[in-house]
Design a protein around this motif. Structure first.
Motif, PDB file in Angstrom:
ATOM      1  N   GLU A 137       0.830  -1.212   0.000  1.00  0.00           N
ATOM      2  CA  GLU A 137       0.000   0.000   0.000  1.00  0.00           C
ATOM      3  C   GLU A 137       0.858   1.253   0.000  1.00  0.00           C
ATOM      4  O   GLU A 137       1.592   1.499   0.954  1.00  0.00           O
ATOM      5  CB  GLU A 137      -0.887   0.033   1.262  1.00  0.00           C
ATOM      6  CG  GLU A 137      -1.927  -1.065   1.304  1.00  0.00           C
ATOM      7  CD  GLU A 137      -2.469  -1.241   2.718  1.00  0.00           C
ATOM      8  OE1 GLU A 137      -2.814  -0.222   3.346  1.00  0.00           O
ATOM      9  OE2 GLU A 137      -2.517  -2.389   3.192  1.00  0.00           O
ATOM     10  N   ASN A 138       0.745   2.013  -1.043  1.00  0.00           N
ATOM     11  CA  ASN A 138       1.384   3.334  -1.134  1.00  0.00           C
ATOM     12  C   ASN A 138       2.838   3.350  -0.694  1.00  0.00           C
ATOM     13  O   ASN A 138       3.263   4.240   0.024  1.00  0.00           O
ATOM     14  CB  ASN A 138       0.629   4.352  -0.278  1.00  0.00           C
ATOM     15  CG  ASN A 138      -0.804   4.457  -0.697  1.00  0.00           C
ATOM     16  OD1 ASN A 138      -1.102   4.434  -1.888  1.00  0.00           O
ATOM     17  ND2 ASN A 138      -1.702   4.519   0.272  1.00  0.00           N
ATOM     18  N   SER A 144       6.677   4.043  -0.749  1.00  0.00           N
ATOM     19  CA  SER A 144       7.679   4.888  -1.399  1.00  0.00           C
ATOM     20  C   SER A 144       9.044   4.499  -0.847  1.00  0.00           C
ATOM     21  O   SER A 144       9.156   4.123   0.310  1.00  0.00           O
ATOM     22  CB  SER A 144       7.428   6.362  -1.091  1.00  0.00           C
ATOM     23  OG  SER A 144       6.166   6.736  -1.567  1.00  0.00           O
ATOM     24  N   SER A 172       1.437   0.570  -5.173  1.00  0.00           N
ATOM     25  CA  SER A 172       0.402  -0.242  -4.527  1.00  0.00           C
ATOM     26  C   SER A 172       0.125  -1.471  -5.371  1.00  0.00           C
ATOM     27  O   SER A 172       0.150  -1.413  -6.601  1.00  0.00           O
ATOM     28  CB  SER A 172      -0.895   0.540  -4.372  1.00  0.00           C
ATOM     29  OG  SER A 172      -0.690   1.600  -3.480  1.00  0.00           O
ATOM     30  N   LYS A 213       7.670   5.384  -6.027  1.00  0.00           N
ATOM     31  CA  LYS A 213       6.740   6.385  -5.489  1.00  0.00           C
ATOM     32  C   LYS A 213       5.337   5.811  -5.466  1.00  0.00           C
ATOM     33  O   LYS A 213       4.830   5.370  -6.493  1.00  0.00           O
ATOM     34  CB  LYS A 213       6.758   7.648  -6.360  1.00  0.00           C
ATOM     35  CG  LYS A 213       8.015   8.491  -6.192  1.00  0.00           C
ATOM     36  CD  LYS A 213       8.332   9.296  -7.438  1.00  0.00           C
ATOM     37  CE  LYS A 213       9.101   8.448  -8.437  1.00  0.00           C
ATOM     38  NZ  LYS A 213       9.459   8.969  -9.684  1.00  0.00           N
ATOM     39  N   ASN A 214       4.720   5.792  -4.293  1.00  0.00           N
ATOM     40  CA  ASN A 214       3.315   5.407  -4.181  1.00  0.00           C
ATOM     41  C   ASN A 214       2.965   4.112  -4.887  1.00  0.00           C
ATOM     42  O   ASN A 214       2.044   4.047  -5.673  1.00  0.00           O
ATOM     43  CB  ASN A 214       2.452   6.522  -4.773  1.00  0.00           C
ATOM     44  CG  ASN A 214       1.800   7.272  -3.653  1.00  0.00           C
ATOM     45  OD1 ASN A 214       1.498   6.665  -2.616  1.00  0.00           O
ATOM     46  ND2 ASN A 214       1.606   8.560  -3.823  1.00  0.00           N
ATOM     47  N   SER A 238       7.919   5.051   3.335  1.00  0.00           N
ATOM     48  CA  SER A 238       6.553   5.227   3.800  1.00  0.00           C
ATOM     49  C   SER A 238       5.702   4.153   3.141  1.00  0.00           C
ATOM     50  O   SER A 238       6.142   3.491   2.202  1.00  0.00           O
ATOM     51  CB  SER A 238       6.041   6.618   3.449  1.00  0.00           C
ATOM     52  OG  SER A 238       5.917   6.716   2.043  1.00  0.00           O
ATOM     53  N   GLY A 239       4.504   3.960   3.656  1.00  0.00           N
ATOM     54  CA  GLY A 239       3.643   2.916   3.120  1.00  0.00           C
ATOM     55  C   GLY A 239       3.827   1.609   3.861  1.00  0.00           C
ATOM     56  O   GLY A 239       4.607   1.539   4.817  1.00  0.00           O
ATOM     57  N   ASN A 246       7.814   2.958 -11.056  1.00  0.00           N
ATOM     58  CA  ASN A 246       6.353   2.890 -10.965  1.00  0.00           C
ATOM     59  C   ASN A 246       5.802   1.779 -11.841  1.00  0.00           C
ATOM     60  O   ASN A 246       6.414   1.409 -12.841  1.00  0.00           O
ATOM     61  CB  ASN A 246       5.732   4.205 -11.429  1.00  0.00           C
ATOM     62  CG  ASN A 246       6.018   5.311 -10.460  1.00  0.00           C
ATOM     63  OD1 ASN A 246       5.791   5.166  -9.257  1.00  0.00           O
ATOM     64  ND2 ASN A 246       6.558   6.408 -10.959  1.00  0.00           N
TER      65      ASN A 246
END
Ligand SMILES: Nc1ncnc2c1ncn2[C@@H]1O[C@H](COP(=O)(O)OP(=O)(O)OP(=O)(O)O)[C@@H](O)[C@H]1O
Ligand SMILES: [Mg+2]
Length: 434
Positions: free
Chosen positions: A198-199, A201, A215, A212-213, A249-250, A406
């Motif tokens: 989940e999300n 980074s 998911s 980046k982000n 993060s995530g 990504n």
């Protein structure tokens, strides 16, 4: 310590005033030693640094002598070595010289103390407050008293070399630790293989964000393929799954549990992986195969080797499964090393499989067979496969197309071709006619 305290007591008993003079004057030698020590410390540190540089230079060039020879780099390598070596010679000479000064200087200071005691004692003897016998006694004690100080400065050079070396060891020891596993972390014992991301980074360096982000939801039992140009972050994604690096993060969860709350050991036991660079350890083939599963019986090891199509070449080696392979697998071909790594992963019978270009060095026919064996082993389990040869991942349930960290396209082979996007370009570039 005993010598210092003992002689001090006797000196105080004979004449406390001269004894006091000795006690006050002798530490002067330590100041001198400390001063010289400070002067030479920088040189010793530099010497140690250069020694490390030379060692790694030599190791690098001997370990990679093929490259050195292929590019006719021998003479330049020797030149570079000579430069380093002469710098070490200079710095070493200066360090040893400065270090060696400490002992004679302290001896000199202590000799002055001895002379001072002689003069003070003689004056006292003339004034009749000290007998000549007592004076001679006192001089012997004063001599004994300064000896330990001289001895300490005598090993100053060794001490400083050791300190400089210790400084380098402490640099390593003081590196920041990875966050420890929490004590009552949940334990996955029967992993289903649901993976959810989940999300997430992540970047290796702060200035250059990579993922980046990100998911992704992976249902247990699916075969996920990851494709994309070199340097787009495929291996990085796998490093994050295995927690070789922590996400910035995530959240990544396995069977609904955040992997950060699991112990690293428990997490990694769920995975079997074969990576891009196949690394083997010095030891017998048997030991290397058992690396992830020390309780495997000989029969199980052989079965795994057969499944990985490694059995036939192992059997042909001089001692079969007991053949010793050298560090890094130097005496094997790339493909053979990869087959051993595959057998090693097969023996662990993991819940989730990671293959990062795992069959890139194997001939196409063996590759097909090995993949069949993997498919059979992973029935109903989750697998992640990174591959550049797209023909090998056509059958995957989901193909993730990555670019610059990504996911830009996602779907199965037919869907992605129908999209006529980046995957289509990649695929058609490999099969121009098709
Ligand atoms: N340890 C590292 N420290 C800093 N940057 C790194 C590190 N490892 C990889 N990178 C950078 O991260 C990016 C992604 O690397 P990654 O290894 O994930 O690529 P990849 O998709 O696996 O490529 P390939 O197909 O060549 O294996 C690259 O640009 C690389 O320069
Ligand atoms: Mg990679």
């Amino acid at each position: 310590m005993v010598t210092i305290v003992g002689t001090l007591i006797f000196m105080l008993m004979i004449d406390w005033r001269i004894a006091l003079a000795v006690v006050i004057l002798t530490p002067l030698s330590l100041f001198v030693a400390a001063f010289i020590g400070k002067l030479s410390h920088k040189r010793f540190t530099e010497q140690q640094l250069l020694q490390g540089e030379i060692s790694s230079y030599v190791e690098e060039h001997i370990g990679n002598q093929h490259i050195v020879k292929a590019f006719s780099y021998e003479e330049r390598a020797i030149d570079d070595f000579e430069k380093l070596n002469s710098r070490l010679y200079d710095v070493g000479f200066k360090a040893q010289f400065a270090g060696a000064l400490a002992n004679p200087s302290t001896r000199f200071v202590n000799a002055m103390v001895y002379a001072a005691v002689g003069i003070l004692g003689a004056l006292a003897a003339v004034a009749n407050s000290l007998s000549v016998g007592q004076l001679s006694c006192f001089l012997t004690y004063a001599n004994q008293y300064t000896k330990p100080f001289n001895e300490v400065t005598g090993v100053l050079t060794q001490l400083q070399t050791a300190l400089a070396a210790a400084g380098r060891v402490f640099d390593v020891l003081e590196a920041e630790n990875e966050t420890p596993d929490s004590e009552n972390s949940p334990i996955i014992s029967d992993c289903k293989g649901d993976v959810s991301i989940e999300n997430v980074s992540f970047s290796y360096t702060k200035e250059k964000p990579l993922i980046k982000n990100f998911s992704l939801d992976v249902k247990s039992g699916s075969k996920i393929a990851i494709v994309g140009p070199t340097g787009c972050g495929k291996t990085t994604f796998i490093n994050l799954l295995m927690r070789f690096y922590e996400t910035d993060s995530g959240k990544i969860s396995i069977d609904g549990i955040d992997i950060k709350s699991l112990s690293r050991d428990n997490l990694r036991r769920q995975f079997g992986m074969v990576l891009q660079d196949s690394w083997l350890f010095k030891g017998t083939i048997m030991e290397n195969l058992r690396y992830g599963n020390e309780n495997a019986t000989d029969e199980e090891v052989v079965a795994a080797a057969k499944a990985a199509y490694a059995h036939s070449f192992i059997r042909k080696m001089s001692d079969g499964y007991n053949t010793v392979i050298s560090e890094g697998g130097g005496n094997l071909s790339q493909g053979q090393k990869q087959l051993l790594c595959i057998a090693r992963a097969m023996l662990t019978n993991p819940s989730i499989l990671i293959l990062d270009e795992a069959t890139s060095s194997i001939d196409t026919l063996t590759e097909k067979r090995v993949q069949k064996a993997f498919a059979k082993m992973m029935e109903g389990k989750t697998s992640f496969v990174v591959a550049h040869r797209l023909s090998t991942i056509k059958e995957s349930d989901v193909i993730l197309v990555m670019k610059d960290g990504n996911i830009i396209e996602q779907g199965n082979h037919e869907e992605l071709l129908a999209k006529n996007g980046f995957y289509y370009t990649l695929y058609t570039s490999q099969f121009a006619k098709a």
